[in-house]
Design an enzyme around this catalytic site. Structure first.
Site, PDB file in Angstrom:
ATOM      1  N   TRP A  12      40.929  25.028  19.588  1.00 37.59           N
ATOM      2  CA  TRP A  12      41.131  23.751  18.922  1.00 37.59           C
ATOM      3  C   TRP A  12      40.694  22.596  19.820  1.00 37.59           C
ATOM      4  O   TRP A  12      40.076  21.634  19.357  1.00 37.59           O
ATOM      5  CB  TRP A  12      42.586  23.606  18.509  1.00 37.59           C
ATOM      6  CG  TRP A  12      42.965  22.406  17.686  1.00 37.59           C
ATOM      7  CD1 TRP A  12      44.110  21.674  17.812  1.00 37.59           C
ATOM      8  CD2 TRP A  12      42.241  21.810  16.595  1.00 37.59           C
ATOM      9  NE1 TRP A  12      44.142  20.665  16.871  1.00 37.59           N
ATOM     10  CE2 TRP A  12      43.007  20.724  16.108  1.00 37.59           C
ATOM     11  CE3 TRP A  12      41.022  22.089  15.980  1.00 37.59           C
ATOM     12  CZ2 TRP A  12      42.602  19.901  15.044  1.00 37.59           C
ATOM     13  CZ3 TRP A  12      40.603  21.279  14.918  1.00 37.59           C
ATOM     14  CH2 TRP A  12      41.378  20.210  14.460  1.00 37.59           C
ATOM     15  N   LYS A 106      50.806  21.872  18.213  1.00 39.00           N
ATOM     16  CA  LYS A 106      51.842  22.000  17.188  1.00 39.00           C
ATOM     17  C   LYS A 106      52.916  22.974  17.683  1.00 39.00           C
ATOM     18  O   LYS A 106      52.714  24.183  17.641  1.00 39.00           O
ATOM     19  CB  LYS A 106      51.238  22.509  15.882  1.00 39.00           C
ATOM     20  CG  LYS A 106      50.169  21.590  15.291  1.00 39.00           C
ATOM     21  CD  LYS A 106      49.532  22.221  14.060  1.00 39.00           C
ATOM     22  CE  LYS A 106      48.453  21.339  13.478  1.00 39.00           C
ATOM     23  NZ  LYS A 106      47.813  21.944  12.291  1.00 39.00           N
ATOM     24  N   LYS A 192      55.969  24.727  10.396  1.00 38.40           N
ATOM     25  CA  LYS A 192      55.195  25.505   9.405  1.00 38.40           C
ATOM     26  C   LYS A 192      54.672  26.811  10.020  1.00 38.40           C
ATOM     27  O   LYS A 192      54.450  27.795   9.309  1.00 38.40           O
ATOM     28  CB  LYS A 192      54.058  24.677   8.828  1.00 38.40           C
ATOM     29  CG  LYS A 192      53.057  24.125   9.843  1.00 38.40           C
ATOM     30  CD  LYS A 192      51.908  25.056  10.153  1.00 38.40           C
ATOM     31  CE  LYS A 192      51.087  24.541  11.315  1.00 38.40           C
ATOM     32  NZ  LYS A 192      49.925  25.393  11.626  1.00 38.40           N
ATOM     33  N   SER A 255      44.674  32.055  10.055  1.00 35.26           N
ATOM     34  CA  SER A 255      45.887  31.589  10.717  1.00 35.26           C
ATOM     35  C   SER A 255      46.409  32.641  11.692  1.00 35.26           C
ATOM     36  O   SER A 255      46.670  33.783  11.310  1.00 35.26           O
ATOM     37  CB  SER A 255      46.961  31.264   9.675  1.00 35.26           C
ATOM     38  OG  SER A 255      48.243  31.200  10.272  1.00 35.26           O
TER      39      SER A 255
END
Length: 332
Positions: A12, A106, A192, A255
């Site tokens: 990322w 995150k 999440k 994911s």
């Protein structure tokens, strides 16, 4: 022309550096070692995480925090949540006092339950607190690096800092919105991942779309309860950093957290999965911090508790699923 510094050669971190540099912005990525920096500069790609993606000419890599970050207008921290504090300590002396500092991580710190912006505030001088932001949304890096359109949110209590980050990061393929509710944005992005672990279990057991829809919906309720108890605006969880990110992470085979849950369902142990995966499934690291914060606020999180008992206490999946299904019925 603004300059961007990136802390972290993760998939990322590399993606953000590349897509910003593709627009001609000067981007400098800080690598942890001289050897890593030399390899990335020589190969002009990150073969470990993003093979085949060529670095734009305006992107450079250095092992010197001073060279990479000291004149940056915006610094993106894109490292696993478990190493964010240590990385900030390594680079903070090189950060300009006026820089906007953006966490694109995150997660929650496992031993304190702190959000990433809280960790930054804990480690950076007070003079820099006005520029601490969080970037979060439905952002699967392997789609974004291929030029597929996506949106995200940059949150900060200081609208000017958020708008500066928005101006530098936004493009016609990566649309950036701003939000002043950094608490809600960070909890949405962190929690999440936990629900995605459960969604992966659901898919691995072939429970079907009805069951997964229930996991996602009840998971959003858990996220909303904890975020609101911590001071978030409930409406934030209906946006990109809440529902949007939850849908993408629970639905996509890209994911890491969904994949982790699916492998659990197929019989792999948590230890085996972690040992065989180079990328970090943040939901696993976030579980302990989330449970800690939930208990502090007296918030019920049955899905998170179930995943925590499977991964950290070795409780069989069949047992926690039965316990979830046998909970007393109640109003929605």
């Amino acid at each position: 022309m603004p300059k961007v510094g990136v802390v972290g050669t993760t998939s990322w971190g590399t993606t953000l550096g590349v897509i910003i540099a593709r627009r001609g912005v000067d981007v400098s990525v800080w690598a942890r070692t001289e050897n890593e920096a030399a390899i990335l500069e020589a190969e002009r790609e990150n073969r470990r995480f993003l093979p085949g993606v060529t670095f734009p000419d305006s992107l450079s890599v250095s092992a010197s925090a001073q060279d990479s970050l000291s004149d940056a207008d915006i610094v993106l921290l894109v490292v696993p949540s478990r190493t964010l504090r240590a990385n900030v300590r390594r680079v903070r002396d090189a950060l300009p006092s006026g820089a906007v500092v953006v966490s694109a991580t995150k997660g929650l710190e496992s031993d304190t339950g702190m959000r990433m912006s809280e960790v930054l505030a804990d480690e950076l001088p007070e003079s820099m607190h006005h520029g601490i932001c969080s970037l979060s949304g439905p952002n699967l890096s392997r789609e974004i690096i291929r030029g597929k359109p996506a949106s995200t949110v940059v949150a900060c209590a200081n609208p000017d800092a958020a708008e500066m980050a928005q101006h530098i990061i936004n493009s016609n393929l990566f649309r950036v919105y701003t939000n002043t509710d950094i608490v809600g944005v960070e909890f949405g992005g962190a929690l999440k991942n936990i629900i995605a672990l459960a969604a992966g279990v659901c898919d691995g057991l072939s429970y079907g779309d009805n069951a997964k829809a229930a996991i996602i919906t009840r998971g959003l309720a858990e996220i909303g309860r904890l975020a609101t108890a911590a001071g978030a605006n409930p409406l934030t969880l209906a946006g990109l950093a809440g529902m949007g990110d939850l849908i993408a992470t629970c639905s996509s085979t890209l994911s890491r957290n969904h994949t982790f849950g699916r492998r659990l369902a197929l019989g792999d142990s948590a230890q085996t999965i972690r040992a065989s995966t180079e990328n970090v499934a943040e939901g696993v690291d976030t579980l302990q911090g989330a449970i800690m914060v939930a208990r502090r606020f007296g918030v019920e999180m049955p899905i998170a508790e179930a995943m925590h008992s499977v991964i950290f206490q070795g409780v069989p999946l069949e047992q926690v699923i039965s316990e979830l299904l046998e909970r007393a019925p109640r109003p929605e």
